[in-house]
Design a protein around this motif. Structure first.
Motif, PDB file in Angstrom:
ATOM      1  N   MET A  35     -56.548   8.267 -27.360  1.00 21.15           N
ATOM      2  CA  MET A  35     -57.894   7.795 -27.675  1.00 21.15           C
ATOM      3  C   MET A  35     -57.898   6.935 -28.938  1.00 21.15           C
ATOM      4  O   MET A  35     -58.528   5.869 -28.988  1.00 21.15           O
ATOM      5  CB  MET A  35     -58.825   8.996 -27.847  1.00 21.15           C
ATOM      6  CG  MET A  35     -60.265   8.642 -28.201  1.00 21.15           C
ATOM      7  SD  MET A  35     -60.546   8.551 -30.004  1.00 21.15           S
ATOM      8  CE  MET A  35     -60.412  10.287 -30.437  1.00 21.15           C
ATOM      9  N   LEU A  36     -57.171   7.369 -29.973  1.00 20.79           N
ATOM     10  CA  LEU A  36     -57.112   6.604 -31.217  1.00 20.79           C
ATOM     11  C   LEU A  36     -56.425   5.258 -31.001  1.00 20.79           C
ATOM     12  O   LEU A  36     -56.872   4.228 -31.519  1.00 20.79           O
ATOM     13  CB  LEU A  36     -56.374   7.412 -32.286  1.00 20.79           C
ATOM     14  CG  LEU A  36     -57.113   8.627 -32.843  1.00 20.79           C
ATOM     15  CD1 LEU A  36     -56.208   9.422 -33.767  1.00 20.79           C
ATOM     16  CD2 LEU A  36     -58.371   8.189 -33.586  1.00 20.79           C
ATOM     17  N   GLN A  37     -55.352   5.249 -30.252  1.00 19.28           N
ATOM     18  CA  GLN A  37     -54.655   4.001 -29.980  1.00 19.28           C
ATOM     19  C   GLN A  37     -55.535   3.030 -29.199  1.00 19.28           C
ATOM     20  O   GLN A  37     -55.474   1.817 -29.413  1.00 19.28           O
ATOM     21  CB  GLN A  37     -53.360   4.275 -29.213  1.00 19.28           C
ATOM     22  CG  GLN A  37     -52.272   4.900 -30.074  1.00 19.28           C
ATOM     23  CD  GLN A  37     -50.995   5.145 -29.307  1.00 19.28           C
ATOM     24  OE1 GLN A  37     -51.019   5.709 -28.214  1.00 19.28           O
ATOM     25  NE2 GLN A  37     -49.869   4.727 -29.861  1.00 19.28           N
ATOM     26  N   ALA A  38     -56.357   3.576 -28.315  1.00 16.19           N
ATOM     27  CA  ALA A  38     -57.254   2.719 -27.548  1.00 16.19           C
ATOM     28  C   ALA A  38     -58.334   2.092 -28.425  1.00 16.19           C
ATOM     29  O   ALA A  38     -58.697   0.927 -28.253  1.00 16.19           O
ATOM     30  CB  ALA A  38     -57.900   3.528 -26.416  1.00 16.19           C
ATOM     31  N   LYS A  39     -58.853   2.858 -29.367  1.00 15.83           N
ATOM     32  CA  LYS A  39     -59.909   2.356 -30.246  1.00 15.83           C
ATOM     33  C   LYS A  39     -59.366   1.443 -31.340  1.00 15.83           C
ATOM     34  O   LYS A  39     -60.005   0.450 -31.725  1.00 15.83           O
ATOM     35  CB  LYS A  39     -60.668   3.530 -30.878  1.00 15.83           C
ATOM     36  CG  LYS A  39     -61.560   4.281 -29.891  1.00 15.83           C
ATOM     37  CD  LYS A  39     -62.336   5.368 -30.582  1.00 15.83           C
ATOM     38  CE  LYS A  39     -63.318   6.034 -29.622  1.00 15.83           C
ATOM     39  NZ  LYS A  39     -64.379   5.110 -29.175  1.00 15.83           N
ATOM     40  N   LEU A  40     -58.195   1.775 -31.880  1.00 17.73           N
ATOM     41  CA  LEU A  40     -57.611   0.987 -32.975  1.00 17.73           C
ATOM     42  C   LEU A  40     -56.573   0.043 -32.390  1.00 17.73           C
ATOM     43  O   LEU A  40     -55.381   0.159 -32.649  1.00 17.73           O
ATOM     44  CB  LEU A  40     -56.986   1.934 -34.007  1.00 17.73           C
ATOM     45  CG  LEU A  40     -57.925   3.015 -34.575  1.00 17.73           C
ATOM     46  CD1 LEU A  40     -57.164   3.969 -35.464  1.00 17.73           C
ATOM     47  CD2 LEU A  40     -59.084   2.376 -35.327  1.00 17.73           C
ATOM     48  N   ASN A  41     -57.056  -0.909 -31.613  1.00 20.25           N
ATOM     49  CA  ASN A  41     -56.148  -1.775 -30.872  1.00 20.25           C
ATOM     50  C   ASN A  41     -56.143  -3.195 -31.444  1.00 20.25           C
ATOM     51  O   ASN A  41     -57.111  -3.616 -32.104  1.00 20.25           O
ATOM     52  CB  ASN A  41     -56.522  -1.796 -29.393  1.00 20.25           C
ATOM     53  CG  ASN A  41     -57.890  -2.400 -29.164  1.00 20.25           C
ATOM     54  OD1 ASN A  41     -58.060  -3.609 -29.170  1.00 20.25           O
ATOM     55  ND2 ASN A  41     -58.891  -1.539 -28.962  1.00 20.25           N
ATOM     56  N   TYR A  45     -56.414   9.398 -39.172  1.00 24.12           N
ATOM     57  CA  TYR A  45     -57.492   9.817 -38.275  1.00 24.12           C
ATOM     58  C   TYR A  45     -57.075  11.047 -37.472  1.00 24.12           C
ATOM     59  O   TYR A  45     -57.867  11.974 -37.271  1.00 24.12           O
ATOM     60  CB  TYR A  45     -57.876   8.679 -37.344  1.00 24.12           C
ATOM     61  CG  TYR A  45     -58.792   7.651 -37.968  1.00 24.12           C
ATOM     62  CD1 TYR A  45     -60.058   8.002 -38.423  1.00 24.12           C
ATOM     63  CD2 TYR A  45     -58.393   6.328 -38.110  1.00 24.12           C
ATOM     64  CE1 TYR A  45     -60.895   7.067 -39.010  1.00 24.12           C
ATOM     65  CE2 TYR A  45     -59.223   5.376 -38.685  1.00 24.12           C
ATOM     66  CZ  TYR A  45     -60.476   5.749 -39.136  1.00 24.12           C
ATOM     67  OH  TYR A  45     -61.303   4.830 -39.713  1.00 24.12           O
ATOM     68  N   ASP A  61     -59.397  -5.593 -30.621  1.00 26.48           N
ATOM     69  CA  ASP A  61     -60.662  -5.324 -31.326  1.00 26.48           C
ATOM     70  C   ASP A  61     -60.501  -5.340 -32.835  1.00 26.48           C
ATOM     71  O   ASP A  61     -61.453  -5.677 -33.554  1.00 26.48           O
ATOM     72  CB  ASP A  61     -61.224  -3.965 -30.883  1.00 26.48           C
ATOM     73  CG  ASP A  61     -61.607  -3.940 -29.413  1.00 26.48           C
ATOM     74  OD1 ASP A  61     -61.886  -5.034 -28.868  1.00 26.48           O
ATOM     75  OD2 ASP A  61     -61.597  -2.856 -28.816  1.00 26.48           O
TER      76      ASP A  61
END
Length: 412
Positions: free
Chosen positions: A64-70, A91, A73
């Protein structure tokens, strides 16, 4: 009183932070304080409370973190791989700490700026935060960068995006802490440059459990030193910032003058193979023993004759105190907090940092002067026994906790 001692770093049996945390926790519990210890287990990729056997797997939140902190974006965030690594892990650490629970403690004692920032973000009540600064994180990352770019300067690094990121962690953690513990005037002055107010600092030098140290030292080390040779010792992590490469370079020069010595290096680290290769190329591989991790450093030091701490930066290394308690003359680099531990030519010597020739010259002089080594080693032991009392460190730290509670936690 219930206290959480917490670090973002991995809790291992090797390294100064673990030594500090373990000894402080034991001393506080002897004073009737309830203490939990939270840290990271790298092998299992988890955040855990060591003494309660409770853990949180970072694998649960990593996707989930890798998806958001990509990179798409957040291109600026991910442009620097080290910064991205720290933020992802910070995080994940926050989530682990929140899951394990931090709101039921009277005081939280962070051991690094990353943990301090993370904990402050998840607190739901005004729990006082005390932060210990065991080093200068931005400067430590500078030395890592300098290892691959010898032309890099500290001012230039601190102005870079990476340098400013680590400085911001130090600034934010200092601002959000009720009180700040430091072990040396050097680390205090470094933080003062970040505009941390004078009233926040409490200076408490590191200490050693003297009865425990003496019990370990009483056990005979399993190996004898070679006949006719004196032992030059180093203990610590095999990382660039510890300066072992400087020591090996000095030993290469020393071997051209004399051969009545051997160097014993105890410790593990990511530079082990590189350092061994350096020793081979310098022709001193047969004169150096890499012992790896040892469980009983006080016993090991009984076989030594001289101790060297060639670090590029170190605040108040436990390894120096352990060597002093072993009655060894110590040589430290003239940088960071190390000169504060030595009275030159009385309890040890100070040499310019990264100056292999000066170190080699001093080692040569000490190897041929038994009387001076004995006299200085005895003075070092007496000084350490007088100034490194764990009882005093524990009591003074408890007073800081009480002071922080009286001040009350401030809001995020």
């Amino acid at each position: 009183m219930r206290v959480l001692i917490v670090t973002y770093w991995e809790l291992t049996q090797m390294g100064g932070i673990w030594t500090y945390v373990k000894q402080l926790a034991d001393r506080l519990m002897a004073l009737g304080v309830e203490v939990d210890i939270m840290g990271t287990n790298g092998a299992k990729n988890e955040v855990y409370i060591r003494n309660l056997n409770r853990s949180f797997s970072k694998d649960k939140v990593w996707p989930m973190l890798q998806a958001k902190l990509n990179p798409t974006d957040l291109p600026h965030f991910t442009a620097d791989s080290l910064v991205a690594y720290y933020e992802l892990n910070r995080y994940a650490f926050e989530m682990g700490a929140a899951y394990l629970g931090v709101d039921h403690y009277d005081v939280i004692h962070a051991q690094d700026p990353v943990a301090a920032v993370a904990i402050k973000r998840i607190l739901n009540r005004n729990t006082p935060l005390v932060t210990s600064y065991h080093g200068a994180l931005a400067r430590e990352t500078f030395y890592d960068a300098q290892n691959s770019n010898a032309q890099l300067t500290l001012p230039a690094y601190l102005q870079s995006k990476r340098g400013r990121y680590f400085l911001s962690l130090e600034e934010r953690s200092a601002e959000q802490s009720e009180l700040i513990l430091v072990s040396s005037h050097w680390i205090k002055s470094t933080l003062a440059e970040l505009h941390v107010p004078e009233w926040k600092f409490r200076l408490i030098p590191y200490a050693v459990d003297l009865p425990s140290y003496r019990a370990q030292a009483a056990i005979r080390f399993r190996h004898r030193k070679p006949a006719g040779k004196k032992v030059i010792a180093f203990t610590g992590r095999l990382e660039y910032i510890k300066g072992v490469h400087v020591l090996i370079k000095a030993l290469s020069s020393l071997k051209k003058i004399r051969s009545d010595w051997v160097c014993w290096i105890a410790g593990e680290g990511n530079l082990r193979d590189e350092l061994y290769t350096q020793a081979m190329k310098a022709g001193v591989d047969s004169d150096i023993v890499f012992w790896g991790k040892l469980d009983n450093i006080p016993s090991f030091l009984r076989r030594a004759d001289i101790y060297v701490q060639p670090s590029l930066q170190d605040t108040q290394p436990f390894s120096v105190t352990e060597a002093q308690l072993a009655g060894l003359p110590v040589i430290v680099s003239d940088t960071a907090g190390m000169p504060e531990m030595v009275q030159p030519e009385h309890t040890g010597w100070v040499v310019p940092p990264q100056d292999a020739e000066s170190l080699s010259t001093l080692l040569n002089a000490l190897l041929q002067d038994d009387a001076t080594r004995t006299k200085v080693g005895a003075a070092a032991k007496a000084w350490a026994e007088q100034h490194r009392s764990l009882k005093e460190m524990g009591m003074r730290t408890l007073h800081v906790y009480q002071e922080a509670i009286q001040m009350g936690g401030h809001r995020k």
